[in-house]
Design an enzyme around this catalytic site. Structure first.
Site, PDB file in Angstrom:
ATOM      1  N   ASP A   1       0.839  -1.202   0.000  1.00 52.94           N
ATOM      2  CA  ASP A   1       0.000   0.000   0.000  1.00 52.94           C
ATOM      3  C   ASP A   1       0.871   1.246   0.000  1.00 52.94           C
ATOM      4  OD1 ASP A   1      -2.969   1.120   0.927  1.00 52.94           O
ATOM      5  OD2 ASP A   1      -1.316   2.295   1.760  1.00 52.94           O
TER       6      ASP A   1
ATOM      7  N   TYR B   1       3.181   9.900  -0.639  1.00 53.80           N
ATOM      8  CA  TYR B   1       4.303   9.271   0.068  1.00 53.80           C
ATOM      9  C   TYR B   1       5.615   9.495  -0.688  1.00 53.80           C
ATOM     10  CZ  TYR B   1       0.591   6.551   2.431  1.00 53.80           C
ATOM     11  OH  TYR B   1      -0.529   6.143   3.116  1.00 53.80           O
TER      12      TYR B   1
ATOM     13  N   LYS C   1      -2.917   5.930  -4.186  1.00 56.14           N
ATOM     14  CA  LYS C   1      -3.988   6.873  -3.854  1.00 56.14           C
ATOM     15  C   LYS C   1      -3.772   8.220  -4.539  1.00 56.14           C
ATOM     16  CE  LYS C   1      -3.606   4.849   0.763  1.00 56.14           C
ATOM     17  NZ  LYS C   1      -2.188   4.479   0.735  1.00 56.14           N
TER      18      LYS C   1
ATOM     19  N   HIS D   1      -7.643   9.701  -1.289  1.00 52.57           N
ATOM     20  CA  HIS D   1      -6.880   9.705  -0.039  1.00 52.57           C
ATOM     21  C   HIS D   1      -7.638  10.358   1.118  1.00 52.57           C
ATOM     22  CE1 HIS D   1      -2.423   9.285   1.260  1.00 52.57           C
ATOM     23  NE2 HIS D   1      -3.212   9.065   2.275  1.00 52.57           N
TER      24      HIS D   1
END
Length: 275
Positions: free
Chosen positions: A44, A49, A74, A107
């Site tokens: 994930d 990120y 996401k 998200h």
């Protein structure tokens, strides 16, 4: 590997590796490779990120066939909207080095921005075009889910939310279960780790000869939640996966459920920064 069947028939591993705050490059690559070697088949990540490239390299170097893996990413808040979501997805896919992702998520709802419906409709298009195998959401409250289901066509397969014994999310879990939407727990061990020092959790861990983290992950699994613990430490990655050889009793599940104190470590969805 224990799997669940999502509402569109797709099977998803019930435990995966989360990579929030995992440094891009070799750290992300090595963490993903280690997890896959241990037995994880679900990874994930997310655009925000900023480690999709490292994750993709880890997938490539793992040697495991793509069809055996379940990859989630996401769309970030600043990319919400129909056209910008399509563009953001294409960028994520390129960074990952993949032809498709298994699961694409909104998200955060960001109700103040009021674009999550258009964003989700773009994801429906990606789903219809076969670029994603399933679509869902993160951090949606009941009101956001109700509106989404009223205005969109494809029901989200899951809602990824902050959830741990100190934030049980019982009402939201019940709503999701009634509507065929799985809950996926982020920060399942609680940021800061206070829950891992809780006497009840530690006593149960001692009984089974397990780590407190393993007991908490087991609680998530037996609550029918999907769980994505994060670690970059090889021993911890392996330990978090070693949770299929014991089972909590009904009384132990109740004791952990009763630890709920509505204690969030992340923001409330309605308070999340727009950008």
């Amino acid at each position: 590997m224990q799997t669940v069947t999502l509402n569109n028939g797709l099977k998803m591993p019930q435990i995966g590796l989360g990579v929030w705050r995992v440094e891009d490059g070799q750290v992300a690559t090595d963490s993903v490779k280690q997890a896959i070697e241990v037995g994880y088949r679900s990874i994930d990540t997310a655009a925000i990120y900023k480690n999709e490239a490292g994750v993709g390299q880890g997938i490539k170097e793992s040697g495991v066939p793509r069809e055996e893996l379940f990859i989630t990413t996401k769309v970030w808040n600043s990319d919400q909207g129909f056209d910008s979501t399509i563009k953001a997805f294409d960028e994520s896919l390129e960074k990952l080095g993949l032809d498709y992702v298994d699961l694409y998520l909104v998200h955060w709802p960001i109700p103040a921005k009021d674009k999550y419906i258009d964003t989700y409709k773009a994801m429906e298009k990606l789903y219809e075009d076969g670029k994603v195998k399933a679509i869902g959401v993160c951090n949606f409250e009941i009101e956001h889910l109700e509106r989404l289901m009223a205005e969109c066509t494809v029901k989200p397969v899951l809602n990824q939310i902050e959830c741990h014994p100190y934030l049980g999310q019982h009402e939201l879990k019940e709503f999701c279960a009634k509507n065929g939407i799985f809950v996926e727990s982020w920060s399942p061990l609680m940021q800061g780790g206070a829950v891992l020092e809780d006497k009840i959790v530690c006593n149960i861990a001692e009984k089974y000869g397990k780590e407190p983290a393993q007991v908490v992950i087991r609680w998530h699994l037996q609550s029918n939640a999907i769980v994505i613990p994060k670690s970059v430490t090889p021993s911890r990655i392996a330990s978090n996966f070693d949770v299929f050889n014991f089972e909590l009793t009904e009384d132990e599940m109740t004791c952990i459920n009763d630890l709920d104190r509505s204690e969030r470590k992340g923001p409330h969805p309605n308070d999340m920064n727009i950008e």
